[in-house]
Structure formats: C-alpha cells, structure tokens
Write a protein that holds these residues in place. Sequence first.
Motif, PDB file in Angstrom:
ATOM      1  N   LYS A  10       0.847  -1.176   0.000  1.00 15.00           N
ATOM      2  CA  LYS A  10       0.000   0.000   0.000  1.00 15.00           C
ATOM      3  C   LYS A  10       0.897   1.246   0.000  1.00 15.00           C
ATOM      4  O   LYS A  10       2.066   1.158   0.397  1.00 15.00           O
ATOM      5  CB  LYS A  10      -0.963  -0.015   1.201  1.00 15.00           C
ATOM      6  CG  LYS A  10      -0.369  -0.388   2.561  1.00 15.00           C
ATOM      7  CD  LYS A  10       0.526   0.663   3.148  1.00 15.00           C
ATOM      8  CE  LYS A  10       1.147   0.275   4.442  1.00 15.00           C
ATOM      9  NZ  LYS A  10       2.278   1.162   4.801  1.00 15.00           N
ATOM     10  N   PRO A  11       0.453   2.372  -0.553  1.00 19.63           N
ATOM     11  CA  PRO A  11      -0.887   2.672  -1.050  1.00 19.63           C
ATOM     12  C   PRO A  11      -1.043   2.534  -2.563  1.00 19.63           C
ATOM     13  O   PRO A  11      -2.069   2.937  -3.107  1.00 19.63           O
ATOM     14  CB  PRO A  11      -1.064   4.127  -0.625  1.00 19.63           C
ATOM     15  CG  PRO A  11       0.297   4.721  -0.765  1.00 19.63           C
ATOM     16  CD  PRO A  11       1.258   3.611  -0.384  1.00 19.63           C
ATOM     17  N   CYS A  12      -0.028   2.008  -3.259  1.00 23.36           N
ATOM     18  CA  CYS A  12      -0.091   1.725  -4.701  1.00 23.36           C
ATOM     19  C   CYS A  12      -0.156   2.978  -5.572  1.00 23.36           C
ATOM     20  O   CYS A  12      -0.500   2.912  -6.751  1.00 23.36           O
ATOM     21  CB  CYS A  12      -1.276   0.804  -5.034  1.00 23.36           C
ATOM     22  SG  CYS A  12      -1.318  -0.717  -4.077  1.00 23.36           S
ATOM     23  N   VAL A  49      -4.887   5.217  -8.268  1.00 25.12           N
ATOM     24  CA  VAL A  49      -5.180   3.849  -7.823  1.00 25.12           C
ATOM     25  C   VAL A  49      -6.500   3.361  -8.407  1.00 25.12           C
ATOM     26  O   VAL A  49      -6.632   2.182  -8.773  1.00 25.12           O
ATOM     27  CB  VAL A  49      -5.176   3.770  -6.285  1.00 25.12           C
ATOM     28  CG1 VAL A  49      -5.407   2.332  -5.827  1.00 25.12           C
ATOM     29  CG2 VAL A  49      -3.849   4.281  -5.726  1.00 25.12           C
ATOM     30  N   VAL A  86      -3.077  -6.698  -2.390  1.00 28.70           N
ATOM     31  CA  VAL A  86      -2.578  -5.637  -1.516  1.00 28.70           C
ATOM     32  C   VAL A  86      -2.518  -6.190  -0.093  1.00 28.70           C
ATOM     33  O   VAL A  86      -3.486  -6.806   0.370  1.00 28.70           O
ATOM     34  CB  VAL A  86      -3.483  -4.395  -1.573  1.00 28.70           C
ATOM     35  CG1 VAL A  86      -3.005  -3.321  -0.599  1.00 28.70           C
ATOM     36  CG2 VAL A  86      -3.534  -3.840  -2.991  1.00 28.70           C
ATOM     37  N   PHE A 135      -3.286  -5.826   3.065  1.00 29.25           N
ATOM     38  CA  PHE A 135      -4.053  -5.304   4.192  1.00 29.25           C
ATOM     39  C   PHE A 135      -4.092  -6.404   5.250  1.00 29.25           C
ATOM     40  O   PHE A 135      -5.064  -7.144   5.397  1.00 29.25           O
ATOM     41  CB  PHE A 135      -5.456  -4.896   3.745  1.00 29.25           C
ATOM     42  CG  PHE A 135      -5.511  -3.556   3.064  1.00 29.25           C
ATOM     43  CD1 PHE A 135      -4.833  -2.462   3.586  1.00 29.25           C
ATOM     44  CD2 PHE A 135      -6.254  -3.374   1.910  1.00 29.25           C
ATOM     45  CE1 PHE A 135      -4.883  -1.219   2.970  1.00 29.25           C
ATOM     46  CE2 PHE A 135      -6.317  -2.134   1.284  1.00 29.25           C
ATOM     47  CZ  PHE A 135      -5.627  -1.056   1.811  1.00 29.25           C
ATOM     48  N   VAL A 185      -4.336   3.853   6.552  1.00 28.45           N
ATOM     49  CA  VAL A 185      -4.994   3.055   5.508  1.00 28.45           C
ATOM     50  C   VAL A 185      -5.362   1.661   5.996  1.00 28.45           C
ATOM     51  O   VAL A 185      -6.383   1.097   5.581  1.00 28.45           O
ATOM     52  CB  VAL A 185      -4.130   2.966   4.236  1.00 28.45           C
ATOM     53  CG1 VAL A 185      -4.088   4.284   3.508  1.00 28.45           C
ATOM     54  CG2 VAL A 185      -2.715   2.467   4.552  1.00 28.45           C
ATOM     55  N   ASP A 201      -9.251   0.305   5.809  1.00 31.39           N
ATOM     56  CA  ASP A 201      -9.671  -0.957   5.194  1.00 31.39           C
ATOM     57  C   ASP A 201     -10.417  -1.821   6.198  1.00 31.39           C
ATOM     58  O   ASP A 201     -11.440  -2.447   5.853  1.00 31.39           O
ATOM     59  CB  ASP A 201      -8.464  -1.722   4.657  1.00 31.39           C
ATOM     60  CG  ASP A 201      -8.861  -3.060   4.054  1.00 31.39           C
ATOM     61  OD1 ASP A 201      -9.539  -3.052   2.997  1.00 31.39           O
ATOM     62  OD2 ASP A 201      -8.521  -4.106   4.636  1.00 31.39           O
ATOM     63  N   LEU A 251      -6.416  -4.414  -5.596  1.00 32.78           N
ATOM     64  CA  LEU A 251      -6.331  -3.009  -5.966  1.00 32.78           C
ATOM     65  C   LEU A 251      -7.685  -2.311  -5.872  1.00 32.78           C
ATOM     66  O   LEU A 251      -7.754  -1.112  -5.592  1.00 32.78           O
ATOM     67  CB  LEU A 251      -5.782  -2.865  -7.388  1.00 32.78           C
ATOM     68  CG  LEU A 251      -4.268  -2.962  -7.566  1.00 32.78           C
ATOM     69  CD1 LEU A 251      -3.910  -2.962  -9.048  1.00 32.78           C
ATOM     70  CD2 LEU A 251      -3.554  -1.828  -6.853  1.00 32.78           C
ATOM     71  N   MET A 259      -7.940  -1.284  -2.397  1.00 34.72           N
ATOM     72  CA  MET A 259      -7.029  -0.169  -2.161  1.00 34.72           C
ATOM     73  C   MET A 259      -7.609   1.127  -2.704  1.00 34.72           C
ATOM     74  O   MET A 259      -7.487   2.190  -2.077  1.00 34.72           O
ATOM     75  CB  MET A 259      -5.684  -0.473  -2.836  1.00 34.72           C
ATOM     76  CG  MET A 259      -4.589   0.560  -2.563  1.00 34.72           C
ATOM     77  SD  MET A 259      -3.911   0.490  -0.886  1.00 34.72           S
ATOM     78  CE  MET A 259      -4.574   2.005  -0.185  1.00 34.72           C
TER      79      MET A 259
END
Length: 343
Positions: free
Chosen positions: A100-102, A109, A125, A127, A186, A190, A310, A313
């Motif tokens: 993350k956070p891509c 994103v 991702v 999480f 983040v 999530d 994604l 995300m």
Amino acid sequence: MPPSSQPLRVAVVGASHWHLDLYLPTLLELPDVELAGVSDRDEKVAKGLGERLDCPWSVSDEQLYDDVRPDFVLALGSHAEMVGEAEHLLDRGIPFAMEKPCGTDAEQVRRLASRAEAQGAFAAVPFVWRQSELLGVMRERFTDDEIDYLSFRWIAGTPQRYLDSGCGWMLDPARSGGGCTINLSVHMFDLARVLFGPEVDVAGAVMSNAAHGLPIEDHSLVSLRSGVRTFHVETGYLLPGPHSTFDMRFSIVARDHYLIATGPDDVEVIRADGAREHVRAHTTNVPHYPVFVRDVLRRVREGERPLASLTDMAAVMDLVQDAYALAGPLPAGIGNSAEEGSP
C-alpha cells in the motif's frame, strides 16, 4: 503458473523499501518458492541484495522481468513509483502483490484497479489486519454487525527511521502522497470497510505537522462513519524508537463485549457481566506479513482471488483523499526543524 511440483519463481522490485524485511524471510524459507531476482533504482541496493541473496539483480524492473521471467512479483518501492510498476506488471500479465498505497492519490489507484479488474489480473494488496489474530478474537465472540464503536490509536516511530533506512522519500509528499494517514491509517480504513461494509465515509479529520515541522503530517485523527457506527483512527510518527515499535491502544465496543488491546500480543476481553479475561493474540501488523506471504502465494498457485485487491485499495484511497480534504493544508515552518538530511 508452473506445475505444482515446480518452485514458484518470485521477483522483488523496489527492494530498498523498508518493508522488505517483513516479507523476505518467509519468501526464503518456503520450500516451493525460488527467489528469482531483485531490482531497485539504487544500483548499490540492488547489487548488494543480489550478491547477498545469490540471485540476479537489476536497476530496471523491466530488464529483470526479461531476464528471469518471474511467476509472481512482490512490488515495493516509493509510492510515486508504484503506478509505473503496476502498469508494467499488468502489461505483461504477471501476478503481483503491491505494498500500500499503490500510488500517491486516489485517481491513480482507481485507474489501476479498473484496469486490473478488466484484465482479470491477480493484483493483491497486503491489508494484513484482515488476517490478524485480533480480528479472529473479535469474530470468535461477536459478529461484525454487533460492533458499535472502535477507537484505534497506533503511533509509530519518528520520521528519522525513514532516513536511517534509506527511504527519505517518505518525507516528501510528492513521492509519498502524505504522511501517517496514507501510510498507517490506511490499514484501519480498510478494516472499517471489512467490519462495517462498503458504506463508510469520513466524518471528520484533523492533522498536524507540529512535532517535526515537515511537509507531511506526523499526527492524524480521522473519524469514519457507517450509519450510526463510528471508527476513530489516530496515527502518528511520534514515538522515539526503531521500525515496528508502537504506542497503541485499540478499543472495540460490541453488544456484549468490550475489547482492549494495549500491547503487541495481549487483548483484554470484558463481558457484559463484568467478567474479564486476557487473550494472547498478535494485535499489530508486523507478525501478520508472513501469514500474508503464504496465503497470497497459495492463492495465486490455486487460481483464487486475492483476499484484498487493488479495488479495495482504491476504495481506501477515496477515504484517504476525503480525510486530507477535510483536514486542510498543513501549516509551513512550524514545530521543530526537519531532521538532518530530510528533503
């Protein structure tokens, strides 16, 4: 994917990221995984890792892909590099997991997520709280819809740790996208969507750079809301200490239970009748990265979807964007001077 009897060839790109050590021991110990190669824009880092791990190395992700033909890629690097990394992987159809956070903003994103969905790409991702022992303790005692209120205070080390680990880009909002909100909060954003469902919005946000005077926030307090239920998320870069040390207190209120976590491996459970018990359970993110690595590689081998993708995300980044908008711009030139060597 190779036959199940053959090792899964995994490459790591953006390997100078400080999270590498959360993944690498598990990759190296799995008998059905081969470290195919590493890359980083910093030649010293890439060469040093390649020689230490006795694997191919490159300063170019694309050159590494041409040279070693990986079955799977762990994509790290600076947040500003991640969009390009993901686009290269989607172009080549290589399954991947990306830290993350891509990206540095929600639009980037969302665009990546839309493309990955359209291609049916495997784009995971980490999480990791989705696989946490804390979540297991909660779900053993009550259902998600019984939760009324959560308050998570999770304070990490000072910005100096990023300079010490060669990741000073974390202190530059153009390359990181922001501070502790985009980097730490983040995870909780999530988790709010996991527990409350997708209808989560930002009710309020306050951020500050008072402690270090940097252009990124070093303290963040964001209130999330889903109907009448709330989740307050406090994060910061304030605790003197190295990576993976935290000042934390998590409180969860459900219909007949009150849970408190005040350390990395202890949860106090208070029932409606006042009875108390202590449960040994990992409560921070760090111990769950090995769980993530094993699970994501199993999923890609067996053709399953990622636990978090994604698309997840992108939804979290929408909340991040809303939080930054509500908090407003940070003041400049306040607090202590930036640490020596910061951007």
